[in-house]
Design a protein around this motif. Structure first.
Motif, PDB file in Angstrom:
ATOM      1  N   SER A   1      -9.510 -87.630 -32.973  1.00 33.28           N
ATOM      2  CA  SER A   1      -9.312 -89.056 -32.766  1.00 33.28           C
ATOM      3  C   SER A   1      -7.993 -89.291 -32.039  1.00 33.28           C
ATOM      4  O   SER A   1      -6.931 -88.967 -32.571  1.00 33.28           O
ATOM      5  CB  SER A   1      -9.291 -89.803 -34.103  1.00 33.28           C
TER       6      SER A   1
ATOM      7  N   ASN B   1     -11.238 -99.402 -30.652  1.00 31.06           N
ATOM      8  CA  ASN B   1     -11.668 -98.052 -31.037  1.00 31.06           C
ATOM      9  C   ASN B   1     -12.725 -98.049 -32.142  1.00 31.06           C
ATOM     10  O   ASN B   1     -13.201 -96.997 -32.552  1.00 31.06           O
ATOM     11  CB  ASN B   1     -10.475 -97.180 -31.440  1.00 31.06           C
TER      12      ASN B   1
ATOM     13  N   MET C   1     -12.337 -95.661 -35.080  1.00 30.65           N
ATOM     14  CA  MET C   1     -12.204 -94.213 -34.880  1.00 30.65           C
ATOM     15  C   MET C   1     -10.716 -93.880 -34.823  1.00 30.65           C
ATOM     16  O   MET C   1     -10.089 -93.937 -33.766  1.00 30.65           O
ATOM     17  CB  MET C   1     -12.924 -93.775 -33.605  1.00 30.65           C
TER      18      MET C   1
ATOM     19  N   ASN D   1      -9.338 -87.770 -37.616  1.00 33.29           N
ATOM     20  CA  ASN D   1     -10.088 -86.590 -37.195  1.00 33.29           C
ATOM     21  C   ASN D   1     -11.225 -86.272 -38.156  1.00 33.29           C
ATOM     22  O   ASN D   1     -11.107 -86.488 -39.374  1.00 33.29           O
ATOM     23  CB  ASN D   1      -9.162 -85.372 -37.126  1.00 33.29           C
TER      24      ASN D   1
ATOM     25  N   GLY E   1     -14.954 -89.743 -41.492  1.00 32.04           N
ATOM     26  CA  GLY E   1     -14.692 -90.889 -40.634  1.00 32.04           C
ATOM     27  C   GLY E   1     -14.699 -92.207 -41.380  1.00 32.04           C
ATOM     28  O   GLY E   1     -14.902 -92.270 -42.587  1.00 32.04           O
TER      29      GLY E   1
END
Length: 332
Positions: free
Chosen positions: A55, A64, A67, A70, A86
């Protein structure tokens, strides 16, 4: 007009959002509304078994779509193990697409590093795809935290921060507790659990991929982002680093935010020490929080990061204050 916009507009007509029927309607509408898909981010291979969907952003925005953390996955002989899923259903769905570009093996387990929503709200996508019997591992303290209001709070916050992009995400909390020192075997790969008290939170799980000398550390360290320390401890962080390094030896440390580095605990530890040590000294010398702040900002370990670290300007004052308050408890 798209279905989502039509429903939201209908719910707001003539102020009916104030009525119980409207609230019920909104809740029912959310059962079948979903936000937009998240753009694909191809996975990067870190070692023989370990891959990361990186990310580039450290904080959630409408652009985003949440997001911000990672997603790590381990390809074993019996299937794929995901470490942190996530911040939403949509991000989890993207991760599944990226995993399938690497291997046709199914996901057989998930590990959630702690209870902050950017690391586990994607669980929904994986159980939706692989079934609700999918093992989702975390520390017992994380599970207990998410059984309360914390789970829905994080879902709501993520929707707000992304302008509803994550709508449709359901709270799916871990279903299997792990303990420090436990080793779980997935075919040809061994995963060892590490927990050494409060660092970023009281519930930080680090997962060592033994054969690869790679350890996913969640948010106890970040490459170039200032960490949230509201639930954390500065001296607890240093204790955690020392114990983890002693237990594992040299590793590639993979953070929840930022690039993987073999020197991550040292470089981020130096930055944290640059906040903690001047704050502690200020308390011991009877100086004010303002004087502690001035000393921290002059410390080269902190000053060198001021222009490049994500979130520095908006958060450094708060985290100096937290360090000063903790130093008062330690000193007295």
């Amino acid at each position: 007009m798209k279905r989502r916009h039509l429903l939201l507009a209908s719910a707001g007509v003539a102020g009916v959002a104030l009525l119980p029927e409207a609230r019920l309607f909104a809740q029912q509408a959310q059962e079948f509304m979903e936000g937009p898909a998240v753009a694909d981010i191809p996975a990067q291979q870190l070692s023989k078994h370990v891959w990361m969907i990186y990310s580039p952003d450290g904080f959630p925005t409408p652009q985003n779509r949440g997001m911000m953390a990672n997603i790590i996955f381990v390809v074993t002989s019996v299937g794929v193990v995901v470490i942190d899923s996530g911040a939403s259903l949509q991000i989890g769905q993207m991760a599944i697409r990226m995993i399938r570009k690497v291997t046709d093996k199914p996901v057989v387990a998930i590990f959630n590093s702690h209870y902050h929503g950017d690391h586990w709200l994607g669980n929904h996508a994986f159980v939706k795809t692989y079934g609700d019997k999918l093992p989702i591992y975390s520390l017992a303290s994380s599970i207990e935290k998410l059984k309360g209001a914390e789970g829905n709070l994080w879902r709501s916050l993520m929707e707000r921060w992304t302008n509803q992009s994550t709508i449709g995400t359901k709270v799916v909390i871990p279903n299997t507790a792990v303990q420090h020192g436990q080793v779980i075997q997935f075919g040809d790969v061994s995963l060892r659990m590490h927990h050494y008290g409060t660092a970023h939170t009281p519930s930080d799980l680090s997962v060592e991929i033994v054969q690869d000398k790679v350890t996913a550390v969640g948010d106890i360290a970040m490459t170039n982002r200032i960490a949230n320390m509201d639930d954390g401890s500065y001296p607890g962080t240093f204790k955690y680093y020392k114990a983890l390094m002693a237990a594992t030896g040299e590793q590639l440390w993979v953070p929840g935010h930022g690039r993987a580095r073999p020197d991550l605990l040292k470089t981020y530890g130096d930055f944290m020490a640059g906040i903690w040590e001047p704050s502690l000294k200020a308390v011991e010398d009877g100086k004010s929080e303002a004087e502690a702040r001035a000393a921290v900002m002059k410390d080269p370990r902190v000053a060198s990061r001021a222009k490049t670290m994500d979130g520095f300007d908006g958060n450094i004052g708060k985290y100096i204050s937290l360090a000063y308050l903790e130093a008062e408890k330690v000193a007295f």
